[in-house]
Design an enzyme around this catalytic site. Structure first.
Site, short mmCIF file in Angstrom:
data_model
loop_
_atom_site.label_atom_id
_atom_site.label_comp_id
_atom_site.label_asym_id
_atom_site.label_seq_id
_atom_site.Cartn_x
_atom_site.Cartn_y
_atom_site.Cartn_z
N SER A 105 0.87 -1.19 0.00
CA SER A 105 0.00 0.00 0.00
C SER A 105 0.90 1.23 0.00
CB SER A 105 -0.85 0.00 1.28
OG SER A 105 -1.30 1.29 1.60
N TYR B 130 -1.58 -0.60 10.21
CA TYR B 130 -1.64 -0.94 8.78
C TYR B 130 -0.40 -0.43 8.05
CZ TYR B 130 -3.64 -1.17 4.05
OH TYR B 130 -3.88 -1.45 2.71
P1 NAP Z 1 -11.14 -6.44 0.59
O1 NAP Z 1 -12.19 -6.30 -0.47
O2 NAP Z 1 -11.54 -6.27 2.02
O3 NAP Z 1 -10.42 -7.82 0.38
C1 NAP Z 1 -9.55 -8.37 1.33
C2 NAP Z 1 -9.38 -9.83 1.00
O4 NAP Z 1 -8.45 -10.39 1.92
C3 NAP Z 1 -10.67 -10.60 1.08
O5 NAP Z 1 -10.82 -11.36 -0.09
C4 NAP Z 1 -10.45 -11.52 2.28
O6 NAP Z 1 -11.01 -12.79 2.02
C5 NAP Z 1 -8.94 -11.63 2.33
N1 NAP Z 1 -8.47 -11.97 3.67
C6 NAP Z 1 -8.54 -11.22 4.79
N2 NAP Z 1 -8.05 -11.92 5.84
C7 NAP Z 1 -7.69 -13.14 5.34
C8 NAP Z 1 -7.13 -14.30 5.93
N3 NAP Z 1 -6.86 -14.38 7.23
N4 NAP Z 1 -6.87 -15.36 5.13
C9 NAP Z 1 -7.14 -15.29 3.81
N5 NAP Z 1 -7.68 -14.24 3.20
C10 NAP Z 1 -7.96 -13.16 3.97
O7 NAP Z 1 -9.98 -5.38 0.34
P2 NAP Z 1 -9.12 -4.99 -0.94
O8 NAP Z 1 -9.20 -3.52 -1.06
O9 NAP Z 1 -9.48 -5.83 -2.11
O10 NAP Z 1 -7.66 -5.33 -0.42
C11 NAP Z 1 -6.82 -6.26 -1.04
C12 NAP Z 1 -5.38 -5.92 -0.70
O11 NAP Z 1 -5.04 -4.65 -1.26
C13 NAP Z 1 -5.10 -5.80 0.79
O12 NAP Z 1 -3.84 -6.34 1.09
C14 NAP Z 1 -5.10 -4.29 1.03
O13 NAP Z 1 -4.34 -3.93 2.16
C15 NAP Z 1 -4.47 -3.83 -0.28
N6 NAP Z 1 -4.73 -2.44 -0.61
C16 NAP Z 1 -5.99 -2.00 -0.82
C17 NAP Z 1 -6.19 -0.67 -1.14
C18 NAP Z 1 -7.54 -0.10 -1.37
O14 NAP Z 1 -7.67 1.12 -1.40
N7 NAP Z 1 -8.56 -0.90 -1.56
C19 NAP Z 1 -5.10 0.20 -1.25
C20 NAP Z 1 -3.83 -0.28 -1.03
C21 NAP Z 1 -3.65 -1.62 -0.72
P3 NAP Z 1 -11.84 -13.68 3.09
O15 NAP Z 1 -12.45 -12.73 4.07
O16 NAP Z 1 -12.85 -14.41 2.24
O17 NAP Z 1 -10.83 -14.60 3.66
#
Ligand code: NAP
Length: 253
Positions: A147, A160
Site C-alpha cells: 500500500s 496498517y
Molecule cells: P477487501 O475487499 O476487504 O479484500 C480483502 C481480501 O483479503 C478478502 O478477499 C479476504 O477474504 C482476504 N483476507 C482477509 N483476511 C484473510 C485471511 N486471514 N486469510 C485469507 N484471506 C484473507 O480489500 P481490498 O481492497 O481488495 O484489499 C486487497 C489488498 O489490497 C489488501 O492487502 C489491502 O491492504 C491492499 N490495498 C488496498 C487498497 C484499497 O484502497 N482498496 C489500497 C492499497 C492496498 P476472506 O475474508 O474471504 O478470507
C-alpha cells in the site's frame, strides 16, 4: 498489447473473494492463466469459479494466518492444476483506530494477516516453485500487494502502515534471497481504491474530506492495477525483481 499474455501460467491469488483479489483473478484468467482463487469465504470463491469456468479456475480455502491452512491450500491447488508458478499475495485487512486506543489484539491481527500471511503465502509458493524447477525455467513470479501506507502516513492506520512497510521490505529481501532460484519478487503499493476494505470510510464525511486532499480528488478504480500486476506476473518482467512500485494516481504526492 492490450493485456499481458499469461497463458501457460498457474496463478494463485489470495484474498480472491472480493475487491482487488477478485479483480486479479479475473484479469489473470482473461490473459490465459489458470487461476487458483484462495480465501476463507469459499461461497464467494465458488461464484467466481462459476463465472470463470472450472477449466480456467478453481477455489481453495485458505486462511493466511494459519501455516497449516496455507500448506493445505497449495496442496489442493496442485491437485487441481499442478504446480503454481505465480503467486499474488493480496489478502489483507486494516483496523482503523488511533495508536493510543487500538486494542493490541487488533494490532496483532493486522500484523498476522498482512505480514505473516504474506510471508507464509510467498514462502510456500517459492518452496513449491523451486521443487518444480523454477531455477531452470526462470518463470517463478511473486507479487506482494502492499500500500502507499508503506511509505506515507495514512491517518489512523499506524498498524496498517507499519505492516505494509514490512511487506515492502520483505519483498526486497525475498527477491534477493531467491534471485538465483528463478523467482522474481516484486511489491505493488496501491493508493486508495474503493473496495469493501474502505467503502464505509469513503461514504462518510471524513472519507469524503480525505478524498478532497488527493491531487486528483478521486479514488482509483479496481482496473487501475491491471497493467502493472499483469506485467509483473508475465514473462515480460524477466528482469524485474525486488522492485517496489507505487500505483496511486498521485495520491502520495
Ligand atoms: P477487501 O475487499 O476487504 O479484500 C480483502 C481480501 O483479503 C478478502 O478477499 C479476504 O477474504 C482476504 N483476507 C482477509 N483476511 C484473510 C485471511 N486471514 N486469510 C485469507 N484471506 C484473507 O480489500 P481490498 O481492497 O481488495 O484489499 C486487497 C489488498 O489490497 C489488501 O492487502 C489491502 O491492504 C491492499 N490495498 C488496498 C487498497 C484499497 O484502497 N482498496 C489500497 C492499497 C492496498 P476472506 O475474508 O474471504 O478470507
Amino acid at each position: 498489447m492490450s493485456t499481458f499474455d499469461l497463458s501457460g501460467r498457474t496463478i494463485l491469488v489470495t484474498g480472491a473473494s472480493s475487491g482487488l483479489g477478485r479483480r486479479f483473478a479475473r484479469i489473470a484468467a482473461a490473459a490465459g492463466a489458470r487461476v487458483v482463487a484462495a480465501a476463507r469465504r469459499t461461497d464467494r470463491l465458488a461464484e467466481l469459479v462459476g463465472e470463470l469456468g472450472a477449466e480456467r479456475a478453481c477455489a481453495v480455502a485458505m486462511d493466511v494466518e494459519s501455516e497449516a491452512s496455507v500448506i493445505a491450500g497449495y496442496d489442493a491447488a496442485e491437485k487441481a492444476f499442478g504446480p503454481v508458478d505465480t503467486v499474488i499475495a493480496n489478502a489483507g485487512m486494516n483496523a482503523q483506530a488511533l495508536a493510543a486506543d487500538i486494542a493490541i489484539e487488533d494490532f496483532d491481527r493486522v500484523m498476522n494477516v498482512n505480514v505473516r500471511g504474506a510471508f507464509l503465502t510467498a514462502r510456500e509458493g517459492a518452496r513449491r516453485m523451486m521443487a518444480a524447477g523454477s531455477k531452470d525455467t526462470g518463470k517463478g513470479r511473486i507479487v506482494l500487494i502492499a500500500s502507499i501506507g508503506a511509505h506515507k502516513v495514512l491517518p489512523g492506520l499506524t498498524a496498517y502502515c507499519a505492516s505494509k512497510a514490512a511487506v515492502a521490505m520483505m519483498g526486497k529481501a525475498l527477491a534477493r534471497e531467491w534471485i538465483n532460484r528463478g523467482i522474481n519478487v516484486n511489491v505493488v503499493c496501491p493508493g486508495y481504491i474503493e473496495t469493501e476494505i474502505n467503502a464505509d470510510w469513503f461514504a462518510e464525511e471524513g472519507g469524503r474530506k480525505q478524498m478532497a486532499t488527493f491531487p486528483r480528488k478521486r479514488l482509483m478504480g479496481e482496473s487501475d492495477l491491471d497493467g502493472i500486476v499483469g506485467f509483473l506476473c508475465s514473462d515480460a518482467a524477466r528482469g524485474v525483481t525486488g522492485s517496489v512500485i507505487t500505483m496511486d494516481d498521485g495520491q502520495s504526492l
